[in-house]
Design an enzyme around this catalytic site. Structure first.
Site, mmCIF file in Angstrom:
data_model
loop_
_atom_site.group_PDB
_atom_site.id
_atom_site.type_symbol
_atom_site.label_atom_id
_atom_site.label_comp_id
_atom_site.label_asym_id
_atom_site.label_seq_id
_atom_site.Cartn_x
_atom_site.Cartn_y
_atom_site.Cartn_z
ATOM 1 N N LYS A 194 33.748 27.204 36.428
ATOM 2 C CA LYS A 194 32.708 27.887 35.681
ATOM 3 C C LYS A 194 33.205 28.230 34.281
ATOM 4 O O LYS A 194 34.370 28.571 34.092
ATOM 5 C CB LYS A 194 32.287 29.170 36.414
ATOM 6 C CG LYS A 194 31.538 28.909 37.715
ATOM 7 C CD LYS A 194 31.044 30.199 38.328
ATOM 8 C CE LYS A 194 30.209 29.935 39.580
ATOM 9 N NZ LYS A 194 29.709 31.178 40.192
ATOM 10 N N HIS A 265 30.040 26.336 51.175
ATOM 11 C CA HIS A 265 30.623 27.551 50.608
ATOM 12 C C HIS A 265 31.397 28.306 51.682
ATOM 13 O O HIS A 265 32.362 29.018 51.380
ATOM 14 C CB HIS A 265 29.531 28.433 50.005
ATOM 15 C CG HIS A 265 30.004 29.241 48.844
ATOM 16 N ND1 HIS A 265 30.558 28.677 47.708
ATOM 17 C CD2 HIS A 265 30.046 30.588 48.641
ATOM 18 C CE1 HIS A 265 30.889 29.626 46.859
ATOM 19 N NE2 HIS A 265 30.593 30.791 47.407
#
Length: 319
Positions: A194, A265
């Site tokens: 990110k 996840h």
């Protein structure tokens, strides 16, 4: 963007639409947020601006604290959870901060907007034996009538599951890997996370073996002129789509009896939890996962404490 959101956006007055476009460009180009994140932020603010129009506003100068609060309150009456309300408030604050910085408003009205803190839920994780069972299911022997294309896809699927659990990286980071991002000698992945932050993530021997098998026997069978340097490929030879990666992980987990469907996840959460349980320090796990804040990583300490409490309750004679 959902059809409903697109319709609301198309109906906005030109002045509001222009402000929204400028903010979206800021999120994408200057803050370098992912397409998924930008879509979520913009969807929230489209809803806010639609609410403003319904209150009689036509420009961002009409956006005040009362409008922000009534918008959040309306969402709560419609069933928004605490976490949804917190997210929508964060989107609004990002928008009003941009309006002030870009000189479109005299003040940042979002600075005084409060919202409930989202409940921090413990991430779903697999036990170590469950993770092992999922990996074994993914690597099950091939069917007798398996052709070359099926073999290639099976080997790819094995590598996807192995790497996600071995490294703890996100699905988006995984499918974004190029062949040159893998240091096969040192068993390291060069991951772009990110905010375009790069980090090196190690992986173990089983994942390395799955990688070698994929590169020698699987990838060549799917590769086309359009494949480029992508490490993982889809059935037509292009870069593997994140949605397909998620689908195949869910399929591998669903095919493993007694295993909760935690998804990709969940493999990331499981990797972090198992590394912590194995003795790693929190700072190392933060670096492994690419978290900007240690506070984000600390949720895993709660997971391991809960497991310790469960083991204690089962095993201690005076629990």
């Amino acid at each position: 963007m959902a059809t409903g959101t697109a319709a609301l956006r198309a109906a906005l007055p030109p002045a509001l639409a222009e402000s929204l476009d400028g903010w979206q460009e800021h999120l994408s180009l200057q803050r370098d947020l992912s397409e998924h994140t930008v879509r979520g932020y913009v969807g929230d603010v489209v809803s806010l601006l639609d609410h403003l129009v319904r209150r009689g506003g036509g420009t961002v100068a009409d956006l005040d604290l009362a409008a922000l609060r009534s918008w959040l309150a309306l969402g709560r009456t419609r069933g928004d959870s605490r976490s949804t309300t917190a997210r929508r408030a964060a989107s609004a604050r990002s928008f009003t901060a941009h309006l002030r910085r870009s000189g479109q408003t005299a003040e940042d009205v979002g600075l005084r907007l409060s919202s409930p803190k989202a409940h921090r839920t413990l991430p779903g994780v697999l036990a170590a034996d469950q993770a092992r069972a999922v990996l074994e299911e993914a690597a099950r022997p091939p069917a007798e009538d398996e052709d070359a294309a099926d073999t290639a896809l099976r080997l790819r699927n094995v590598l996807v599951v192995e790497l996600l659990y071995a490294s703890g990286i996100r699905v988006g980071e995984l499918v974004g890997l190029d062949i040159d991002d893998v240091d096969r000698g040192r068993r390291l992945l060069r991951v772009l996370g990110k905010g375009r932050k790069e980090r090196s993530v190690p992986f173990g021997v089983p994942a390395a073996e799955a990688l070698e098998t994929w590169l020698t026997r699987g990838r060549p069978a799917l590769a086309t002129a359009a494949s480029g340097p992508a490490l993982l490929l889809g059935v037509r030879g292009g870069r593997l789509d994140p949605r397909e990666a998620r689908r195949l992980v869910h399929a591998a987990i669903a095919a493993t009896p007694g295993t909760p469907d935690v998804g990709p996840h969940g493999l990331r959460h499981s990797a972090a939890t198992h590394v912590l349980e194995g003795g790693a320090d929190l700072r190392s796990v933060q670096e492994l996962l690419g978290h900007a804040s240690l506070a984000t990583t600390q949720v895993y300490t709660h997971v391991t404490v809960e497991r310790l409490r469960a083991v204690h309750a089962r095993a201690h004679p005076r629990a």
